[in-house]
Design an enzyme around this catalytic site. Structure first.
Site, short mmCIF file in Angstrom:
data_model
loop_
_atom_site.label_atom_id
_atom_site.label_comp_id
_atom_site.label_asym_id
_atom_site.label_seq_id
_atom_site.Cartn_x
_atom_site.Cartn_y
_atom_site.Cartn_z
N GLU A 61 8.42 -16.01 -9.29
CA GLU A 61 7.68 -14.80 -8.95
C GLU A 61 7.41 -13.93 -10.16
O GLU A 61 6.40 -13.22 -10.19
CB GLU A 61 8.28 -14.01 -7.78
CG GLU A 61 9.60 -13.35 -7.95
CD GLU A 61 10.13 -12.70 -6.67
OE1 GLU A 61 9.35 -12.33 -5.77
OE2 GLU A 61 11.36 -12.55 -6.57
N GLU A 118 17.14 -19.18 -4.50
CA GLU A 118 16.91 -17.81 -4.96
C GLU A 118 16.57 -17.80 -6.46
O GLU A 118 15.70 -17.05 -6.90
CB GLU A 118 18.14 -16.96 -4.63
CG GLU A 118 18.21 -15.59 -5.29
CD GLU A 118 17.02 -14.69 -5.02
OE1 GLU A 118 16.23 -14.95 -4.09
OE2 GLU A 118 16.86 -13.72 -5.79
N LYS A 128 13.07 -16.28 -7.96
CA LYS A 128 13.01 -15.23 -8.98
C LYS A 128 12.17 -15.73 -10.16
O LYS A 128 11.33 -15.00 -10.67
CB LYS A 128 14.40 -14.95 -9.54
CG LYS A 128 15.26 -14.00 -8.80
CD LYS A 128 14.87 -12.57 -9.00
CE LYS A 128 15.44 -11.73 -7.87
NZ LYS A 128 14.89 -12.08 -6.56
N ASN A 180 -2.37 2.70 5.60
CA ASN A 180 -1.49 1.54 5.41
C ASN A 180 -1.34 0.85 6.76
O ASN A 180 -1.26 1.52 7.78
CB ASN A 180 -0.08 1.97 5.00
CG ASN A 180 -0.03 2.51 3.60
OD1 ASN A 180 -1.01 2.42 2.86
ND2 ASN A 180 1.10 3.08 3.25
N GLY A 181 -1.23 -0.46 6.74
CA GLY A 181 -1.05 -1.20 8.00
C GLY A 181 -2.27 -2.04 8.29
O GLY A 181 -3.12 -2.25 7.42
N CYS A 223 0.84 -1.19 0.00
CA CYS A 223 0.00 0.00 0.00
C CYS A 223 0.88 1.25 0.00
O CYS A 223 1.93 1.27 0.61
CB CYS A 223 -0.97 0.08 1.17
SG CYS A 223 -2.05 -1.34 1.30
N TRP A 262 -2.76 -3.08 -1.73
CA TRP A 262 -2.56 -4.52 -1.84
C TRP A 262 -3.50 -5.13 -0.83
O TRP A 262 -3.36 -4.92 0.37
CB TRP A 262 -1.11 -4.87 -1.51
CG TRP A 262 -0.69 -6.26 -1.81
CD1 TRP A 262 -0.19 -6.73 -2.98
CD2 TRP A 262 -0.70 -7.38 -0.91
NE1 TRP A 262 0.12 -8.07 -2.87
CE2 TRP A 262 -0.19 -8.49 -1.61
CE3 TRP A 262 -1.10 -7.56 0.41
CZ2 TRP A 262 -0.07 -9.75 -1.04
CZ3 TRP A 262 -0.98 -8.81 0.99
CH2 TRP A 262 -0.46 -9.89 0.26
N LYS A 280 6.00 -5.10 -3.13
CA LYS A 280 7.41 -4.90 -2.79
C LYS A 280 7.66 -5.00 -1.29
O LYS A 280 8.62 -5.62 -0.87
CB LYS A 280 7.85 -3.53 -3.31
CG LYS A 280 9.32 -3.20 -3.07
CD LYS A 280 10.22 -4.04 -3.94
CE LYS A 280 11.69 -3.76 -3.76
NZ LYS A 280 12.51 -4.91 -4.18
N HIS A 295 16.24 -39.08 -4.34
CA HIS A 295 15.37 -39.54 -3.26
C HIS A 295 13.91 -39.14 -3.49
O HIS A 295 13.14 -39.09 -2.54
CB HIS A 295 15.86 -39.02 -1.91
CG HIS A 295 17.23 -39.52 -1.55
ND1 HIS A 295 17.51 -40.85 -1.37
CD2 HIS A 295 18.40 -38.87 -1.36
CE1 HIS A 295 18.79 -41.00 -1.06
NE2 HIS A 295 19.36 -39.81 -1.07
N ARG A 353 4.36 -0.91 -4.51
CA ARG A 353 4.07 -1.31 -3.13
C ARG A 353 2.74 -2.06 -3.02
O ARG A 353 2.48 -2.72 -2.00
CB ARG A 353 4.02 -0.07 -2.23
CG ARG A 353 5.32 0.67 -2.18
CD ARG A 353 5.19 1.86 -1.28
NE ARG A 353 4.86 1.44 0.07
CZ ARG A 353 5.76 1.14 1.00
NH1 ARG A 353 7.02 1.21 0.73
NH2 ARG A 353 5.37 0.78 2.20
#
Ligand code: G6P
Length: 609
Positions: free
Chosen positions: A487, A480, A484, A99-100, A2, A73, A604, A503, A27
């Site tokens: 996402e 990583e 990447k 926000n929050g 947000c 978001w 983000k 295995h 964001r």
């Protein structure tokens, strides 16, 4: 997660707010909204979708010289027009962007509806608008203070009220909020990126602070309205850093900034004479540093994976037992906090709530935490006992690249310093310093292989499912890489230890399931190559990230594509293997036509648990 922007002054607010929202969109980007106070009162426009959808749908005569905007978001309630911010009270007197998370939202919603208030949305944020509207205080800051005294949780918020058209009131508790000072105009924002083109003179509110912002200045208070002293400072920042420039996306720009960003994190911190690092920000003397018996690294997402790379560096160089854990899990298992353990919080934004709460848990139990953080003055940086700033510059793309590289280098510096008060020899210290100094140039060399990687990525993008495999130092690199890839390409990418393939997951290997294998020239190279043969025997396509001279043992023609990266010191090689994986993910996403900087469902900075 947000974004908030606000304006008060002599210009029309809407273009400024829309531009600010566009710059904050990374964001959170599932809905957006604006509220302005104009000659005919309060006007609100909001809708699901991107900021550009909102701009295109703004009603005629939507204007005013005071306003707030929000990009969201979704947390409470789906991303739809009603749940988008700003939220208003029933009479349309008050508009709030938030926000929050309001922890006691359910109780407050119940209380309001018992009092006859009809709540329009499913959100926690809407309660603030009703509480402000219902307050009997005679100033806007008084009304906001009243409302917030009932609220438990985190917030960065901005409030408009028709009866107080000369001001905006903002407040902060746990979610960043800054006030920007212009020429007879003022801005507010959750992130400097929103306003940096208009002013770099800013004041950061503290938790528990409220500010009244008029066109000519601002006044800060505690929640009980006692005044606080807060001055704006002018930051030495180049606004161009916040633009993608000639690059088609921020991710591409940020990948290509890595050589310079790497130089910045190393600058002034290497001591060739003693073969060590100088990290003044740790706030620990040599005796305290020596007393550390264990290191526990906490981070989320990519910061967690680079934490695993950091743990390997610490174990190898400093011979201190070290491990990384997802910060999101840590606090829920009632962790044992030991006085001789050094806790390290890793975060680009310094805002990730899971990481912040983990830091608070450690400190509450008396542990010592240092931060590896990019955003100066962020919540995590402030909460820690000391730390290493990453100096990567602003990172906008959701997928972290240059910040992650600098996190790795931050760990290398930490390992060097901890190692040199223990058993790491001066010769080894100098060897690593020389390696660190070579890295920026070598990252440049990897970036120069972009064409080859783009071509490979185009082929990988056709697969529905892929494996990324590595061993020991190479395993977090594989994790990583898979992160990447998934996402931004939305392909199923699974990381596995190369040694564990046989295995179980080998059952999935087929011509349709490619494997990206990390095979550095280290003590495990032969074993890694043996696993490649097992994959090739099942006709699984292979991309092998390796060093010059590694013998792939006569794999059949066409069974493997080889990507050769420059060799550094073994301990530092992982980061040079990460960079080609960024390019692979980037070009796969590009080939698939995805929005690279704003992948679906992600944001983000994740400021909710
Ligand atoms: C989000 C982002 C990831 C990032 C993680 C941690 O999930 O999508 O890319 O790695 O947060 O963020 P931080 O700011 O704490 O490094």
């Amino acid at each position: 997660m947000c974004g908030i922007v606000g304006y008060i002054g002599s210009q029309q607010a809407v273009p400024l707010l829309t531009e600010g929202l566009t710059r904050l969109e990374h964001r959170g980007y599932d809905s957006a909204g604006l509220a302005v106070l104009g000659t005919t009162g309060l006007k609100v426009a909001k809708r699901a979708g991107r900021v550009r959808d909102l701009s295109e749908a703004l009603p005629k005569r939507f204007a005013g010289k005071v306003g707030v905007g929000h990009t969201r978001w979704a947390t409470h309630g789906p991303a739809n027009d009603v749940n988008a911010h700003p939220h208003t009270d029933a009479k349309g007197l008050v508009a709030v962007v938030h926000n929050g998370i309001i922890d006691n939202a359910a109780a407050l919603r119940q209380r309001l509806s018992d009092e006859g208030v009809e709540l329009a949305s499913d959100t926690d944020s809407e309660v603030v608008a009703h509480l402000v509207a219902r307050s009997e205080a005679d100033t806007l800051e008084g009304k906001v203070s009243d409302a917030l005294s009932a609220v438990e949780g985190t917030y960065g918020l901005a409030v408009l009220h028709v009866d107080f058209p000369d001001r905006l009131v903002v407040a902060r508790n746990g979610s960043p909020l800054i006030v920007g000072v212009g020429e007879r105009e003022m801005y507010v924002a959750s992130d400097l990126a929103a306003i940096v083109r208009h002013t770099t003179t800013v004041a950061h509110l503290d938790d528990g602070e409220i500010a009244t912002v008029t066109a000519s200045g601002f006044t800060t208070y505690r929640l009980d309205l006692t005044r606080t002293a807060r001055d704006a400072t002018t930051l030495d920042i180049d606004p161009a850093e916040y633009d993608a420039g000639e690059h088609e996306s921020f991710m591409r720009k940020e990948m290509h900034e890595q050589p310079h960003a790497a130089e910045r994190v190393l600058r002034g911190r290497l001591d060739e004479r003693f073969g060590t690092a100088h990290l003044g920000g740790l706030n620990m003397d040599a005796r305290e540093t020596r007393a550390i018996r264990r290191v526990k690294i906490l981070g989320c997402g990519s910061a967690y994976y680079v934490g695993q790379m950091g743990a390997a560096l610490l174990e190898e160089l400093a011979r201190i037992p070290a491990d990384a854990e997802a910060a999101s899990e840590f606090r829920y298992r009632n962790p044992i906090i030991e006085p001789d353990t050094l806790y390290v919080a890793v975060s680009q934004s310094g805002e990730t709530i899971d990481t912040l709460l983990a830091v608070q848990e450690v400190r509450r139990k008396g542990g010592r935490v240092i931060g590896l953080v990019n955003v100066v003055g962020s919540a995590i940086a402030r909460e820690c006992d000391g730390g290493i700033y990453l100096h990567a510059g602003p990172e906008v793309a959701v997928a972290s690249t240059k910040a992650l590289t600098n996190m790795f280098l931050g760990f290398a510096l930490l390992a060097l310093q901890l190692g040199r008060v223990r058993d790491l020899s001066i010769a080894d210290g100098r060897r690593l310093i020389a390696g660190l100094q070579r890295l920026p140039e070598q990252i440049e060399q990897v970036l120069a292989q972009e064409d080859q990687l783009a071509e490979l990525a185009g082929r990988l993008a056709g697969a529905e499912s892929l494996f990324f495999v590595g061993r020991v130092r190479g395993f977090p690199v594989a994790r990583e890489g898979a992160q990447k890839f998934k996402e931004i390409s939305y392909r199923h990418a699974e990381a596995y230890q190369t040694s564990e393939l046989k295995h179980g997951p080998l059952a999935l290997i087929s011509p349709e399931v490619p494997t990206v294998a990390i095979v550095p020239d280290d003590e495990l190279a032969e074993r890694n190559v043996a696993a490649l043969h097992e994959i090739a025997a099942r006709r699984g396509p292979l991309v092998v990230l390796t060093h010059e001279g590694v013998d792939l043992g006569g794999l059949p023609d066409g069974a493997a594509e080889r990507v050769v990266v420059p060799r550094n010191e073994r301990e530092l090689d992982p980061i040079l293997l990460v960079v080609p994986l960024q390019l692979l993910a980037y070009h796969a996403a590009l080939a698939l036509g995805h929005d690279i900087d704003k992948p679906r469902n992600l944001a983000k900075s994740v400021t909710v648990e």
